[in-house]
Design a protein around this motif. Structure first.
Motif, PDB file in Angstrom:
ATOM      1  N   MET A  79     -19.743  16.630   5.029  1.00 29.56           N
ATOM      2  CA  MET A  79     -20.819  17.538   4.631  1.00 29.56           C
ATOM      3  C   MET A  79     -21.306  17.152   3.239  1.00 29.56           C
ATOM      4  SD  MET A  79     -18.612  20.960   3.728  1.00 29.56           S
ATOM      5  CE  MET A  79     -17.376  20.957   2.436  1.00 29.56           C
ATOM      6  N   GLU A  80     -22.428  17.735   2.844  1.00 31.06           N
ATOM      7  CA  GLU A  80     -22.899  17.569   1.476  1.00 31.06           C
ATOM      8  C   GLU A  80     -22.992  18.940   0.819  1.00 31.06           C
ATOM      9  OE1 GLU A  80     -26.765  15.677   1.762  1.00 31.06           O
ATOM     10  OE2 GLU A  80     -27.781  17.615   1.800  1.00 31.06           O
ATOM     11  N   THR A  81     -22.653  18.951  -0.452  1.00 32.33           N
ATOM     12  CA  THR A  81     -22.773  20.179  -1.240  1.00 32.33           C
ATOM     13  C   THR A  81     -23.603  19.884  -2.473  1.00 32.33           C
ATOM     14  OG1 THR A  81     -20.642  19.659  -2.277  1.00 32.33           O
ATOM     15  CG2 THR A  81     -20.624  21.237  -0.458  1.00 32.33           C
ATOM     16  N   TRP A  82     -24.227  20.940  -3.007  1.00 34.40           N
ATOM     17  CA  TRP A  82     -25.103  20.812  -4.173  1.00 34.40           C
ATOM     18  C   TRP A  82     -24.544  21.666  -5.295  1.00 34.40           C
ATOM     19  CZ3 TRP A  82     -29.339  17.562  -4.215  1.00 34.40           C
ATOM     20  CH2 TRP A  82     -29.690  17.005  -2.985  1.00 34.40           C
ATOM     21  N   HIS A  83     -24.489  21.097  -6.488  1.00 35.51           N
ATOM     22  CA  HIS A  83     -23.890  21.763  -7.635  1.00 35.51           C
ATOM     23  C   HIS A  83     -24.838  21.730  -8.837  1.00 35.51           C
ATOM     24  CE1 HIS A  83     -20.113  21.776  -5.459  1.00 35.51           C
ATOM     25  NE2 HIS A  83     -20.208  20.467  -5.285  1.00 35.51           N
ATOM     26  N   PRO A  84     -24.700  22.693  -9.748  1.00 37.19           N
ATOM     27  CA  PRO A  84     -25.493  22.640 -10.980  1.00 37.19           C
ATOM     28  C   PRO A  84     -25.249  21.315 -11.703  1.00 37.19           C
ATOM     29  CG  PRO A  84     -24.382  24.754 -10.759  1.00 37.19           C
ATOM     30  CD  PRO A  84     -23.826  23.876  -9.689  1.00 37.19           C
ATOM     31  N   VAL A  85     -26.296  20.820 -12.376  1.00 33.88           N
ATOM     32  CA  VAL A  85     -26.199  19.489 -12.971  1.00 33.88           C
ATOM     33  C   VAL A  85     -25.958  19.520 -14.472  1.00 33.88           C
ATOM     34  CG1 VAL A  85     -28.687  19.213 -13.344  1.00 33.88           C
ATOM     35  CG2 VAL A  85     -27.259  17.195 -12.971  1.00 33.88           C
ATOM     36  N   GLY A  86     -26.443  20.563 -15.174  1.00 34.84           N
ATOM     37  CA  GLY A  86     -26.271  20.613 -16.624  1.00 34.84           C
ATOM     38  C   GLY A  86     -27.521  21.103 -17.317  1.00 34.84           C
ATOM     39  N   PRO A  87     -27.561  21.040 -18.638  1.00 35.54           N
ATOM     40  CA  PRO A  87     -28.763  21.460 -19.360  1.00 35.54           C
ATOM     41  C   PRO A  87     -29.985  20.645 -18.928  1.00 35.54           C
ATOM     42  CG  PRO A  87     -26.913  21.237 -20.864  1.00 35.54           C
ATOM     43  CD  PRO A  87     -26.456  20.674 -19.564  1.00 35.54           C
ATOM     44  N   VAL A  88     -31.105  21.332 -18.763  1.00 34.13           N
ATOM     45  CA  VAL A  88     -32.365  20.697 -18.374  1.00 34.13           C
ATOM     46  C   VAL A  88     -33.358  20.853 -19.523  1.00 34.13           C
ATOM     47  CG1 VAL A  88     -34.319  20.773 -16.769  1.00 34.13           C
ATOM     48  CG2 VAL A  88     -31.985  21.127 -15.921  1.00 34.13           C
ATOM     49  N   ALA A  89     -33.879  19.737 -20.009  1.00 34.04           N
ATOM     50  CA  ALA A  89     -34.911  19.767 -21.045  1.00 34.04           C
ATOM     51  C   ALA A  89     -36.283  19.787 -20.386  1.00 34.04           C
ATOM     52  CB  ALA A  89     -34.788  18.557 -21.960  1.00 34.04           C
ATOM     53  N   ILE A  90     -37.158  20.659 -20.874  1.00 33.95           N
ATOM     54  CA  ILE A  90     -38.498  20.816 -20.310  1.00 33.95           C
ATOM     55  C   ILE A  90     -39.508  20.560 -21.427  1.00 33.95           C
ATOM     56  CG2 ILE A  90     -40.080  22.354 -19.098  1.00 33.95           C
ATOM     57  CD1 ILE A  90     -37.555  24.002 -18.273  1.00 33.95           C
ATOM     58  N   ALA A 108     -35.337  13.562 -29.564  1.00 28.30           N
ATOM     59  CA  ALA A 108     -33.959  14.046 -29.631  1.00 28.30           C
ATOM     60  C   ALA A 108     -33.476  14.507 -28.258  1.00 28.30           C
ATOM     61  CB  ALA A 108     -33.850  15.176 -30.648  1.00 28.30           C
ATOM     62  N   LEU A 109     -34.335  15.174 -27.508  1.00 27.83           N
ATOM     63  CA  LEU A 109     -33.960  15.661 -26.185  1.00 27.83           C
ATOM     64  C   LEU A 109     -33.836  14.518 -25.185  1.00 27.83           C
ATOM     65  CD1 LEU A 109     -36.213  18.867 -25.976  1.00 27.83           C
ATOM     66  CD2 LEU A 109     -33.769  18.754 -26.489  1.00 27.83           C
ATOM     67  N   THR A 110     -34.768  13.575 -25.236  1.00 26.70           N
ATOM     68  CA  THR A 110     -34.724  12.484 -24.260  1.00 26.70           C
ATOM     69  C   THR A 110     -33.547  11.549 -24.501  1.00 26.70           C
ATOM     70  OG1 THR A 110     -36.284  11.182 -25.589  1.00 26.70           O
ATOM     71  CG2 THR A 110     -37.206  12.522 -23.836  1.00 26.70           C
ATOM     72  N   ASP A 111     -33.080  11.457 -25.745  1.00 31.29           N
ATOM     73  CA  ASP A 111     -31.987  10.541 -26.075  1.00 31.29           C
ATOM     74  C   ASP A 111     -30.601  11.168 -25.939  1.00 31.29           C
ATOM     75  OD1 ASP A 111     -33.831   8.577 -26.646  1.00 31.29           O
ATOM     76  OD2 ASP A 111     -33.764   8.859 -28.818  1.00 31.29           O
ATOM     77  N   ASP A 112     -30.526  12.468 -25.752  1.00 33.58           N
ATOM     78  CA  ASP A 112     -29.240  13.163 -25.793  1.00 33.58           C
ATOM     79  C   ASP A 112     -28.528  13.082 -24.438  1.00 33.58           C
ATOM     80  OD1 ASP A 112     -27.125  15.111 -26.028  1.00 33.58           O
ATOM     81  OD2 ASP A 112     -28.221  15.956 -27.732  1.00 33.58           O
ATOM     82  N   ALA A 113     -27.392  12.410 -24.416  1.00 32.50           N
ATOM     83  CA  ALA A 113     -26.649  12.214 -23.172  1.00 32.50           C
ATOM     84  C   ALA A 113     -26.069  13.505 -22.616  1.00 32.50           C
ATOM     85  CB  ALA A 113     -25.531  11.198 -23.401  1.00 32.50           C
ATOM     86  N   ARG A 114     -26.076  14.580 -23.405  1.00 37.24           N
ATOM     87  CA  ARG A 114     -25.596  15.872 -22.903  1.00 37.24           C
ATOM     88  C   ARG A 114     -26.618  16.541 -21.993  1.00 37.24           C
ATOM     89  NH1 ARG A 114     -24.329  18.443 -28.692  1.00 37.24           N
ATOM     90  NH2 ARG A 114     -26.284  17.296 -29.058  1.00 37.24           N
ATOM     91  N   ILE A 115     -27.828  15.989 -21.939  1.00 35.78           N
ATOM     92  CA  ILE A 115     -28.900  16.555 -21.113  1.00 35.78           C
ATOM     93  C   ILE A 115     -29.135  15.618 -19.927  1.00 35.78           C
ATOM     94  CG2 ILE A 115     -31.324  17.253 -21.072  1.00 35.78           C
ATOM     95  CD1 ILE A 115     -31.118  17.720 -24.099  1.00 35.78           C
TER      96      ILE A 115
END
Length: 513
Positions: free
Chosen positions: A148-159, A230-237
């Motif tokens: 089966m496949e499951t879907w999980h939250p991915v992390g902080p999303v920058a908009i 800063a947002l595009t370069d941040d690996a936490r996003i």
């Protein structure tokens, strides 16, 4: 139709202050900063906002990570309740927020209200989605196994959003990201930060009613390119959703890809409509007029190219030129105005550069001149431009974010589709025809190469139920409806062995004593 080209115009600043106060925005947010905010209606300065520093952006990402780690454990239907409460706040303050959109972005009132309605609609969609974040059960080749496949939250999303839809695009992303279990960070256009402040205030009100959302679940970062970087370069996003020009998208896409993050890119459009011999020309005229002139040509889905069959060209185009000459232009707060101002001087200058290039190539230009509205030297109102050309020259292949409609003749559908697809962008498209074969051909694999293809309506005015986005230099991203929610989650494929044996896939044998 009256053009509102004369007479005094009411100041904007006082009205902006009243709306911000009514929407619950703290005075410190719009008085204490160093970045001036201007209304395109009069060109006057209406506020001064504070910009985030790189250190503040870093701290905001840290809070966003912590918020995500808490929020992902909340059941999805419960997450949907917060988005429902946000939708209720938007309903209660639709008039005020819609008017603020008009004052800050220059849209006519019905379009400002329509943008807020779009936010309400995506909240409704997301609430239902919160109970439908489904995966698949997949047949396994191994006996006694389930896959089966499951879907999980991915992390902080920058908009990262653009000025022309200062609040709706945030909601397309944020409503989905939140029900999917993510936190969000919003960098609005530096040209339209006030509407973002108002939406953040409404979100915080919804959080208070919700009662248990983690701190930093949705944060606002006002600033220029350095905050975007800063947002595009941040690996936490892990996911960055960016709306804007193709030039901006190339920068964002490359920087996010360099750290193996994901981008949802909604970039330039160079949208065309084809008018066939069988078309209802009255219907086509209305559809073309709104799509080409609405929002002063400042939509990514604005109609920028019109490809007309030679048999109806001399009937349709003069009627269209007449409509261009009589459309109501002026203060977007006034009833009867259909076209407000361009966002700023740079937009006006880009428009004039494009028209000069078209003239130099032999184009016949109708309109395009600047209009004096209310006597404000720093406001840029223009007559929409209709440009007749004999061929699709280079300037036509470039998106100019202004009300310019290039008109081309064609001799048949194959030539029309070749012209239609012969640009680098691939967002939205349309055809006006009453011929079933022509309509189906346009929608087929050999027809429009765009992410959106319409029949007997223009390319603008997409509904939130469908996925929104385009191909080629438009970036390939999809937002809003359909299964666009999957971009805000991570997929896991799971296999469960409920037997006592251990067969391997593909018939592989690996026996040990």
């Amino acid at each position: 139709m009256a053009t509102n080209e004369a007479g005094a115009m009411k100041p904007v600043a006082e009205e902006v202050v009243g709306l911000l106060q009514g929407l619950g925005v703290s005075e410190t947010h719009w008085r204490a900063g160093t970045r001036a905010v201007h209304s395109p209606i009069t060109g006057e300065t209406v506020a001064h906002v504070a910009e985030a520093s790189p250190a503040e952006a870093d701290a905001a990402v840290e809070r966003s990570v912590a918020a995500f780690e808490a929020w992902r454990t909340v059941p999805a239907p419960r997450r949907g309740e917060l988005v429902r409460l946000l939708g209720e706040e938007l309903r209660a303050h639709k008039t005020e927020l819609g008017r603020l959109v008009t004052l800050e972005a220059g849209k006519i009132l019905s379009e400002g209200l329509g943008e807020v309605q779009e936010m309400i609609d995506i909240c409704d969609f997301a609430v239902g989605l919160s109970r439908q974040l489904y995966g698949l059960t997949i047949a396994s080749e191994r006996p006694g196994h389930r896959m089966m496949e499951t879907w999980h939250p991915v992390g902080p999303v920058a908009i990262i959003t653009a000025f022309n839809f200062p609040v709706a695009v945030w909601s397309w992303n944020a409503a989905l990201a939140l029900v999917c279990g993510n936190s969000v960070l919003w960098k609005p256009s530096e040209k339209t930060p006030l509407t973002a402040l108002a939406v953040q205030a409404l979100f915080e009100r919804a959080v208070r009613a919700f009662g248990a959302a983690p701190e930093g679940l949705s944060q606002l970062l006002i600033g220029g390119a350095e905050i975007g970087a800063a947002l595009t370069d941040d690996a936490r996003i892990p996911v960055v959703s960016a709306t804007g020009s193709t030039r901006m998208g190339r920068i964002v896409g490359e920087r996010v890809a360099r750290r193996f993050g994901r981008s949802i890119l909604e970039l330039g459009g160079n949208n065309a409509a084809i008018v066939c011999p069988s078309a209802d020309l009255d219907l086509a005229l209305r559809g073309i007029a709104f799509a080409a002139m609405g929002t002063a040509g400042q939509r990514c889905t604005t109609l920028r190219r019109l490809i007309v069959h030679e048999s109806v060209y001399d009937t349709l185009v003069p009627r269209l030129a007449k409509a261009y000459g009589s459309v109501g232009i002026g203060d977007p707060r006034e009833v009867g105005t259909l076209i407000g101002p361009l966002i700023d001087k740079a937009a006006f200058e880009a428009m004039q550069t494009a028209l000069d290039a078209a003239r130099a190539a032999g184009g016949r230009v109708h309109g395009g001149e600047r209009l004096q509205v209310g006597g404000h030297a720093d406001a840029f109102y223009v007559r929409p431009a209709l440009v007749e050309l004999d061929e699709q020259i280079d300037i036509v292949k470039h998106e100019t974010f202004a009300p310019i409609l290039y008109v081309l003749r064609c001799t048949g559908l194959p030539e029309a589709i070749k012209l239609h697809n012969g640009v680098p962008q691939g967002l939205s498209s349309s055809i006006f025809t009453n011929d079933l074969r022509e309509a189906e051909t346009f929608l087929s694999a050999e027809g429009s190469d765009c992410g959106i293809a319409n029949v007997n309506i223009g390319p603008s005015g997409a509904e939130i139920g469908g996925a929104f986005g385009g191909e080629k230099e438009t970036g390939g991203g999809r937002e809003s409806g359909s299964d666009a929610w999957k971009a805000y989650m991570r997929r896991a494929t799971n296999t469960i062995n409920y037997s006592r044996a251990l067969p391997l896939a593909q018939g592989v044998s690996f026996d040990i004593d």
